[in-house]
Each structure stands twice: as structure tokens, then as C-alpha cells.
Scaffold this active site. Structure first.
Site, PDB file in Angstrom:
ATOM      1  N   LYS A 173       0.752  -1.222   0.024  1.00  0.00           N
ATOM      2  CA  LYS A 173       0.036   0.078  -0.042  1.00  0.00           C
ATOM      3  C   LYS A 173       0.766   1.247   0.071  1.00  0.00           C
ATOM      4  CE  LYS A 173      -1.703  -1.375   3.744  1.00  0.00           C
ATOM      5  NZ  LYS A 173      -2.587  -1.800   4.936  1.00  0.00           N
ATOM      6  N   THR A 209      -8.024   9.554   7.942  1.00  0.00           N
ATOM      7  CA  THR A 209      -7.324   8.400   7.318  1.00  0.00           C
ATOM      8  C   THR A 209      -7.285   7.404   8.361  1.00  0.00           C
ATOM      9  OG1 THR A 209      -5.333   9.339   7.870  1.00  0.00           O
ATOM     10  CG2 THR A 209      -6.156   9.708   5.708  1.00  0.00           C
ATOM     11  N   GLY A 268      -7.731   3.993  10.487  1.00  0.00           N
ATOM     12  CA  GLY A 268      -8.301   2.674  10.299  1.00  0.00           C
ATOM     13  C   GLY A 268      -8.354   2.152   8.527  1.00  0.00           C
ATOM     14  N   THR A 269      -7.600   2.884   7.852  1.00  0.00           N
ATOM     15  CA  THR A 269      -7.602   2.517   6.704  1.00  0.00           C
ATOM     16  C   THR A 269      -7.169   1.179   6.093  1.00  0.00           C
ATOM     17  OG1 THR A 269      -5.414   3.759   6.055  1.00  0.00           O
ATOM     18  CG2 THR A 269      -7.604   5.168   5.566  1.00  0.00           C
ATOM     19  N   GLY A 270      -6.042   0.979   6.666  1.00  0.00           N
ATOM     20  CA  GLY A 270      -5.380  -0.559   6.576  1.00  0.00           C
ATOM     21  C   GLY A 270      -6.267  -1.717   6.985  1.00  0.00           C
ATOM     22  N   CYS A 271      -7.018  -1.480   8.408  1.00  0.00           N
ATOM     23  CA  CYS A 271      -7.802  -2.477   8.936  1.00  0.00           C
ATOM     24  C   CYS A 271      -9.206  -2.658   7.815  1.00  0.00           C
ATOM     25  CB  CYS A 271      -8.434  -2.057  10.257  1.00  0.00           C
ATOM     26  SG  CYS A 271      -7.265  -1.466  11.400  1.00  0.00           S
TER      27      CYS A 271
END
Length: 271
Positions: free
Chosen positions: A178, A212, A214-217
Site C-alpha cells: 500500500k 485516514t 483505520g484505512t489498513g484495517c
């Protein structure tokens, strides 16, 4: 009339009291993407849009019981893991994933929060690499995590192939790198499926937003939800990436706290 069996996923992750990341983000993403989310909580955090003030781990035995209790009763079709606080928890998760022969396992190697706080114990990284990467259908590192895992100082997309090759040595079937931490106006994430010669790229214009958290979760949970619905890996990632972009874009309209607020998982309902 026949009964409908929902597409069930299991998220193994920490809890976020601000509800922007962790288990809370996973459950919102699962619901928004058409799956039913179940949970095994690994740690409880006192967290808001600025910082993680405190972390209290759940015992490895309790993590195991949560996983077994769900898996013994429900037809879980896909599993994702996020914050795995300790080596002992990693060992429990690894053992159960192998025992229950989980087909779709997405590993989000959560190591540091958006605000810069360490979220796992120091010796947990090596345990994740050794015990969980070989079981993963997909790992989803961001730039700092990919740099830590590959030992490559990443400054541009041109290095992604080298990074993906280094990550491949730990045994996952695919890696999604990412690119949000880079500075380009267009954010391009790269999916390296190690059974294919070329990566798949997913590009979106960079959005001017502070929401932004918590975007990865959210992305990894969305991908897991789509894998549970029998989409191919490439299509599951494509749909997950589109979901995240729309949720980020819509989240910029709102103010949740005064720091890094969450995305709007339910953007379809705010139109």
C-alpha cells in the site's frame, strides 16, 4: 423457503475505543461489503483520533477460546488478522488456522498506529513472519511495515518489486503493498500474486483528508469479505480498493474528533 447462509468472516484483532480502526472498523467494513463479521479480540486499547493512551492484552487462552467458539459453530469462509499483540497470541492463531484448514487468510501486519504508537511487543514481528506469513493468502503491509519486513528503505514505487521479492521469502501467496505513505498525487497500490509474472496496480487520486484512521484495517477486512463471497484474489482486492477510496472520499465530509478521524464505511447511506 430455503434459509440463506451469510458469508461469514472472522477478524482476529484489537479493539479501538474510538471505533475508527481495529475490530470496530473490520465489522463496519464486513457489513458494508456484504459479509457477516465475527471476532476474536486480542487486545483492548484506549484510543482516540490523536493517540493510543493504553493497551491491555487479552490472554492467549482467551483469544484461542474466542476463535474456537466461533469456528466450531459457524461456517467461517475467510479469516483476517490485524493487531496480534504478543508472540504467544501469534502461536495460538497459527495453530488454530492450521487445525481448521482455513482457505482464505488475509494478514494485515499491524505494527504501528497512524499516530506512531507501537501496537505489538518487540518480539512479535519475528513470530508473525515465521508462523503466519506462510499461511497467508495475502499480506497487506503499508510502506513502514513493508520496509521493516523487507529491510529496504522505501522511497518510491520503483522499489516495490524488490520489496515484494523479499516478502515472498517468508511464504505468503501474495502481497499487496500500500503506497499511501508516499507523496505522489496518485496513490498506486501494487498486488504481487506470486503465481503470476506481473503485478496488478490499483490507482486513485490522492485525497485531501485527515480522516485516514483505520484505512489498513478497513481495506484488509473488505478484501476478506469479498474473498468470503468467492471473488478471485485480484477481484477481491479491486473491489476492496474501490470501497476504501469511496469511504475515504466520503469521510472527508465529516469531523470525528480533532485528529485523524475514521473513514465513512457506510458512504452509500450518506448520499
Amino acid at each position: 423457503m430455503s434459509k440463506f447462509t451469510p458469508h461469514i468472516i472472522l477478524s482476529i484483532a484489537g479493539s479501538d475505543s474510538g471505533a475508527g480502526a481495529g475490530i470496530q472498523a473490520d465489522m463496519k467494513s464486513a457489513a458494508a461489503c456484504g459479509a457477516y463479521g465475527t471476532t476474536a479480540i486480542t487486545a483492548i486499547t484506549a484510543q482516540n483520533t490523536h493517540q493510543v493512551r493504553a493497551i491491555e492484552a487479552v490472554s492467549p487462552q482467551m483469544v484461542e477460546q474466542q476463535m474456537r467458539t466461533v469456528l466450531d459453530d459457524m461456517p467461517v469462509r475467510a479469516v483476517k488478522s490485524g493487531m496480534l499483540y504478543s508472540r504467544a497470541i501469534v502461536e495460538k492463531v497459527s495453530r488454530i488456522l492450521k487445525e481448521y484448514n482455513i482457505k482464505h487468510y488475509v494478514l494485515d501486519p499491524v505494527m504501528v498506529s497512524t499516530s506512531g504508537n507501537a501496537l505489538i511487543e518487540p518480539d512479535t514481528v519475528q513470530a508473525i513472519l515465521e508462523k503466519l506469513f506462510p499461511l497467508a493468502e495475502l499480506v497487506t503491509p503499508n510502506i513502514p511495515e513493508a520496509a521493516l519486513i523487507s529491510k529496504v528503505q522505501i522511497t518510491s514505487e520503483e522499489q516495490f518489486s524488490e520489496v515484494a521479492e523479499a516478502i515472498a521469502s517468508w511464504g505468503p501467496k501474495a502481497t499487496l503493498i500500500k503506497a499511501g505513505h508516499l507523496s505522489e498525487d496518485t496513490v498506486t497500490d501494487y498486488l504481487f500474486d506470486y503465481s503470476s509474472p506481473l503485478p496488478h496496480c490499483f490507482s486513485f487520486p490522492r485525497l485531501n483528508t485527515v480522516n485516514t484512521h483505520g484505512t489498513g484495517c478497513s481495506l484488509s477486512a473488505a478484501i476478506t469479505a469479498y474473498l468470503a463471497q468467492d471473488y478471485s484474489l485480484v477481484e477481491a482486492v479491486r473491489k476492496g480498493e474501490q470501497f476504501l477510496h469511496e469511504a475515504l472520499k466520503d469521510g472527508s465530509k465529516f469531523h470525528y474528533g480533532s485528529g485523524h478521524g475514521p473513514i465513512n464505511h457506510f458512504y452509500n447511506f450518506s448520499k
